[in-house]
Design an enzyme around this catalytic site. Sequence first.
Site, PDB file in Angstrom:
ATOM      1  N   ILE A 154       0.924  -1.497  -0.176  1.00  0.00           N
ATOM      2  CA  ILE A 154       0.187  -0.077  -0.002  1.00  0.00           C
ATOM      3  C   ILE A 154       1.136   1.268  -0.027  1.00  0.00           C
ATOM      4  O   ILE A 154       1.012   2.375  -0.717  1.00  0.00           O
ATOM      5  CB  ILE A 154      -0.958  -0.065   1.654  1.00  0.00           C
ATOM      6  CG1 ILE A 154      -2.040  -0.667   1.395  1.00  0.00           C
ATOM      7  CG2 ILE A 154      -1.715   1.243   1.385  1.00  0.00           C
ATOM      8  CD1 ILE A 154      -2.902  -1.352   2.494  1.00  0.00           C
ATOM      9  N   ASP A 173      11.408   2.832   6.248  1.00  0.00           N
ATOM     10  CA  ASP A 173      10.670   1.606   5.855  1.00  0.00           C
ATOM     11  C   ASP A 173      12.395   0.143   6.686  1.00  0.00           C
ATOM     12  O   ASP A 173      13.317  -0.087   5.601  1.00  0.00           O
ATOM     13  CB  ASP A 173      10.519   0.298   5.363  1.00  0.00           C
ATOM     14  CG  ASP A 173       9.686  -0.531   4.786  1.00  0.00           C
ATOM     15  OD1 ASP A 173      10.297  -1.407   5.126  1.00  0.00           O
ATOM     16  OD2 ASP A 173       8.768  -0.550   4.710  1.00  0.00           O
ATOM     17  N   CYS A 232      -4.694   6.062   6.956  1.00  0.00           N
ATOM     18  CA  CYS A 232      -5.525   4.913   7.175  1.00  0.00           C
ATOM     19  C   CYS A 232      -4.748   4.081   7.340  1.00  0.00           C
ATOM     20  O   CYS A 232      -5.124   2.640   6.324  1.00  0.00           O
ATOM     21  CB  CYS A 232      -5.416   5.239   4.998  1.00  0.00           C
ATOM     22  SG  CYS A 232      -6.610   6.902   5.167  1.00  0.00           S
ATOM     23  N   ALA A 233      -4.084   3.243   8.167  1.00  0.00           N
ATOM     24  CA  ALA A 233      -3.035   2.417   8.088  1.00  0.00           C
ATOM     25  C   ALA A 233      -4.304   1.380   9.553  1.00  0.00           C
ATOM     26  O   ALA A 233      -4.537   0.750   9.414  1.00  0.00           O
ATOM     27  CB  ALA A 233      -2.082   2.245   8.923  1.00  0.00           C
ATOM     28  N   GLU A 263     -11.913   1.121  18.007  1.00  0.00           N
ATOM     29  CA  GLU A 263     -13.051   1.416  17.321  1.00  0.00           C
ATOM     30  C   GLU A 263     -14.766   0.640  17.530  1.00  0.00           C
ATOM     31  O   GLU A 263     -14.323  -0.554  18.259  1.00  0.00           O
ATOM     32  CB  GLU A 263     -12.810   1.042  16.084  1.00  0.00           C
ATOM     33  CG  GLU A 263     -11.528   1.735  15.035  1.00  0.00           C
ATOM     34  CD  GLU A 263     -11.152   2.213  14.179  1.00  0.00           C
ATOM     35  OE1 GLU A 263     -12.012   0.590  12.831  1.00  0.00           O
ATOM     36  OE2 GLU A 263     -10.565   2.296  13.309  1.00  0.00           O
ATOM     37  N   HIS A 281     -13.240   4.097   8.989  1.00  0.00           N
ATOM     38  CA  HIS A 281     -12.564   3.167   8.536  1.00  0.00           C
ATOM     39  C   HIS A 281     -12.738   3.114   7.079  1.00  0.00           C
ATOM     40  O   HIS A 281     -13.489   1.866   7.324  1.00  0.00           O
ATOM     41  CB  HIS A 281     -12.796   1.720   9.887  1.00  0.00           C
ATOM     42  CG  HIS A 281     -11.637   1.097   9.723  1.00  0.00           C
ATOM     43  ND1 HIS A 281     -11.160  -0.231  11.038  1.00  0.00           N
ATOM     44  CD2 HIS A 281     -10.847   0.589   7.883  1.00  0.00           C
ATOM     45  CE1 HIS A 281      -9.824  -0.582  10.358  1.00  0.00           C
ATOM     46  NE2 HIS A 281     -10.263   0.172   8.917  1.00  0.00           N
ATOM     47  N   LEU A 282     -12.897   3.386   6.342  1.00  0.00           N
ATOM     48  CA  LEU A 282     -13.269   3.463   5.429  1.00  0.00           C
ATOM     49  C   LEU A 282     -11.928   2.949   3.659  1.00  0.00           C
ATOM     50  O   LEU A 282     -12.278   3.164   3.127  1.00  0.00           O
ATOM     51  CB  LEU A 282     -14.079   4.995   4.190  1.00  0.00           C
ATOM     52  CG  LEU A 282     -14.490   5.273   5.005  1.00  0.00           C
ATOM     53  CD1 LEU A 282     -15.805   6.771   4.668  1.00  0.00           C
ATOM     54  CD2 LEU A 282     -16.332   4.831   5.006  1.00  0.00           C
ATOM     55  N   GLY A 283     -11.055   2.539   4.604  1.00  0.00           N
ATOM     56  CA  GLY A 283      -9.691   2.865   3.755  1.00  0.00           C
ATOM     57  C   GLY A 283      -9.688   1.736   2.166  1.00  0.00           C
ATOM     58  O   GLY A 283      -9.993   1.541   1.717  1.00  0.00           O
ATOM     59  N   ALA A 284     -11.125   0.358   2.603  1.00  0.00           N
ATOM     60  CA  ALA A 284     -11.321  -0.814   1.184  1.00  0.00           C
ATOM     61  C   ALA A 284     -12.593  -0.360   0.866  1.00  0.00           C
ATOM     62  O   ALA A 284     -13.231  -1.522   1.193  1.00  0.00           O
ATOM     63  CB  ALA A 284     -10.777  -1.527   1.977  1.00  0.00           C
TER      64      ALA A 284
END
Length: 528
Positions: A154, A173, A232-233, A263, A281-284
């Site tokens: 991502i 990373d 958004c993770a 949540e 939590h709309l990421g997906a």
Amino acid sequence: MAPRVLISDKLSTAAVQIFKDRGIEVDYEPDLGADKEAFAARIGDYDGLAVRSASKVTEKVIAGADKLKVIGRAGIGVDNIDVPAATKRGVIVMNTPFGNSITTAEHAIALMLSLARQIPAADVSTQAGKWEKNRFMGVEVTAKVLGVIGCGNIGSIAADRAQGLRMKVIAYDPFLSEERATDLGVEKVDLDELLRRADFITLHVPLTDKTRNILSREALAKTKKGVRIVNCARGGLVDEEALREALDSGHVAGAAFDVFAVEPAKENVLFGAPNVICTPHLGAATTEAQENVALQVAEQMSDYLLTGAVTNALNMPSISAEEAPRLKPFVSLAEQLGSFAGQLTETGIKGLRLEYAGDVAEMNTKALSSAAIAGVLRPLLEDVNMVSAPAVARERGIQIEEVRREQQGAYENYVRLTVQTERQERSVAGTVFSDGRPRLIQIKGINMEAELAPHMLYITNEDTPGFIGALGMVLGNSGVNIATFNLGRQTRGGDAIALVEIDEPLASDVLEAVEKLPHVKQAKALAF
């Protein structure tokens, strides 16, 4: 009799049709997962269970699932599934790790742009009949520095989209190699440099012990004044209390969060803060992503129930039913070698070399390598599994090398894993004895025979008289009980290794006391 599958969450009807087309009986009850008692009462009738995030597949639910063979999660996160309980019952847990990557990355970019131009607040103001043109002064993203924390599947997509917006992208990373960073067109930096330079920060790492509060109060204090933060993770990556203080003080210019520590977030310390955007939590949550993960999980579950093929399992490698009995102890060995090496690795990994000698070289080494790679990566990437591990390694530019050879030395079979980092190479080797249990036989070229246990202390030190006694005194005075004690050394007075099995996890203050002992070069608490 045809296998039966229960879908207990809202899932695309196309997934239902896939099960039917493959000859599997399927019951689609999208509201059942929300009713804990009814859910637990019904699960015992099914061979497979397909869920999203609403169904809580707890130990109690799994305990009543006498026929259950596989749980499929349409999505990547398995926080709602008790994976250890499933493993104990022999239930395979599958996910779809790459089905919603584009959607989540796009949501992060959308939030970043909305934050830069204060679009949600401007919309509310304008629709309320105000015309506050001077109130909503935004900033451009062009030529700004975007700091990406976590440049995996991502994160790399978000970096690519940001470059399309003519942003300068820097990435932190530990698994990102210089070669992969070059391919992505990003600059690899350490975390402190990212915090110091970034105008925008976006997080794309899983929530693990190492990443929890990665943006802590101390980290936020190191950021550039006026930084804007997007998450958004996973909730828990950012200290929300500290962020609220930084927003109120003006040090952080804005934040956009799709995920929260608790949540559903009916209330949160960030709500009402200046220039904060929150989404549930709309990421997906796009039509394409929902369709992709639903189709993937239906195909994966069908393959397993009908043929025994395993794909994207978190608790089992990709091996056939015929291979399983012979491979199982070597899979365990490979994963333990990987976990051992992964927990000791603190710098970026450039490559992994897997050496198979003896009869094990004739086995399905792909499955063994996948298990070893997953073991190496899991300390930082808990969502990685034995099937996705090679792809995750490739994304980070980690080179994988396999070497097969005939029997050498005293052991009929052995597996050696060598981790190549930016600073050094470290190897660990093991074998499976006639009792079917894995053993370590060599660490960093030092011969040693040891069985890994849930809680261990690993020490490298200079071989000097009195060291073992001093170590025993520290542990004894701290109430730490030693179960087994394994030693090895290169030469008299040279480098030595101690691998100590202890009964409980080692407290941080005890580890610090061990590190301060004379002649200790490294001390690590390990968990298996």
